[in-house]
Design an enzyme around this catalytic site. Sequence first.
Site, short mmCIF file in Angstrom:
data_model
loop_
_atom_site.label_atom_id
_atom_site.label_comp_id
_atom_site.label_asym_id
_atom_site.label_seq_id
_atom_site.Cartn_x
_atom_site.Cartn_y
_atom_site.Cartn_z
N LYS A 230 44.59 -37.09 1.24
CA LYS A 230 44.34 -38.11 3.07
C LYS A 230 43.11 -39.09 2.43
O LYS A 230 43.67 -39.40 3.65
CB LYS A 230 43.87 -36.92 3.77
CG LYS A 230 45.54 -36.15 3.86
CD LYS A 230 45.24 -35.01 5.30
CE LYS A 230 44.55 -33.88 4.91
NZ LYS A 230 44.56 -33.23 5.90
N LYS A 232 40.50 -37.72 1.91
CA LYS A 232 39.25 -37.02 2.77
C LYS A 232 38.10 -36.22 1.82
O LYS A 232 38.76 -36.10 0.93
CB LYS A 232 39.50 -35.83 4.40
CG LYS A 232 40.39 -36.29 5.34
CD LYS A 232 40.16 -35.38 6.04
CE LYS A 232 40.61 -35.98 7.60
NZ LYS A 232 40.73 -34.64 8.45
#
Length: 316
Positions: A230, A232
């Site tokens: 993602k 992140k």
Amino acid sequence: MVITETNLEGCFIIEPAVFNNERGIFFESFNQKIFEEKTGLKVNFIQDNQLISQRGALRGLHLQKGEFAQSKLVRVIKGRVLDVAVDLREDSKTFGHYFSIELTSENNKQLFIPRGFAHGFSVLEDDTIFAYKCDNYYHKEAESGIVYNDKDLNIDWKLNEQDVVLVEKDAKLKSFKEFSKNIEKTTKIVLTYGTFDLLHYGHIEILKRASKLGDKLIVGLSTDEFNKVKGKECKIQYAKRKEFLEAIEYIDLVIPESNWEQKVEDVINTNADIFVMGDDWTGKFDFLKKYCEVVYLPRTIDISTTKLKSAFNKKM
């Protein structure tokens, strides 16, 4: 060796480290010390079984009851199966839920199934060799189980019905309702997801509100590997974030979120009645409405992980 807990407490996926060179392939299929360290369980396996089956063969769902209950560690040496575990522990938060996984000679995955579970598998390739360890001996009088095509469990065995090969004994097993007729299950289950990095008041508030929508709250927690997908960067690793969440009184179970596509399967496997996300995701999960109710809760105003990280970085 990677050991990951499934949505069923005490049921683990085991993935060995595989070494490949000019001589062939080597992996350690089981290590008692590592297993105990990573699961917190002490299991003494006393019997190994192995069988060969053709595509379409379906065995289960089986268990032994009482003092003869068995834990199992199952794997495929050759071929491919769909392996299924059903939680039948009466005091379990996930009673009546199941977990399924493909075990193959290529992925080398194994499934640890604790005592109190029914177990079964469907064979998806000819000449499949299936092996499993047990921590208790076979005892005919303790045999029990649930019929494979039970309507309440609604398990997809990845076979066409006309291709299923079943012995008469398994065809006559009980339905889930018959098995659990003395247990009333009226629990409403709520399912939500998140990264929960730098756990803060906003997280606590939304989890508290989510828990009030039902009787039990299950949280899908993004793994470190999924966060990389993602884009992140987490300040806190998965194991510690899971520990924090499990300490919150509103949360009954934490399961790993490993990919975007697993939500339908999780809703089915956990028997979730309500799927909850923050209102910044409004509309994004409406596809789940065919499986359960979908609710988008408002976020706590003026607090977020992004703001906390920004403030932290400015101070640094």
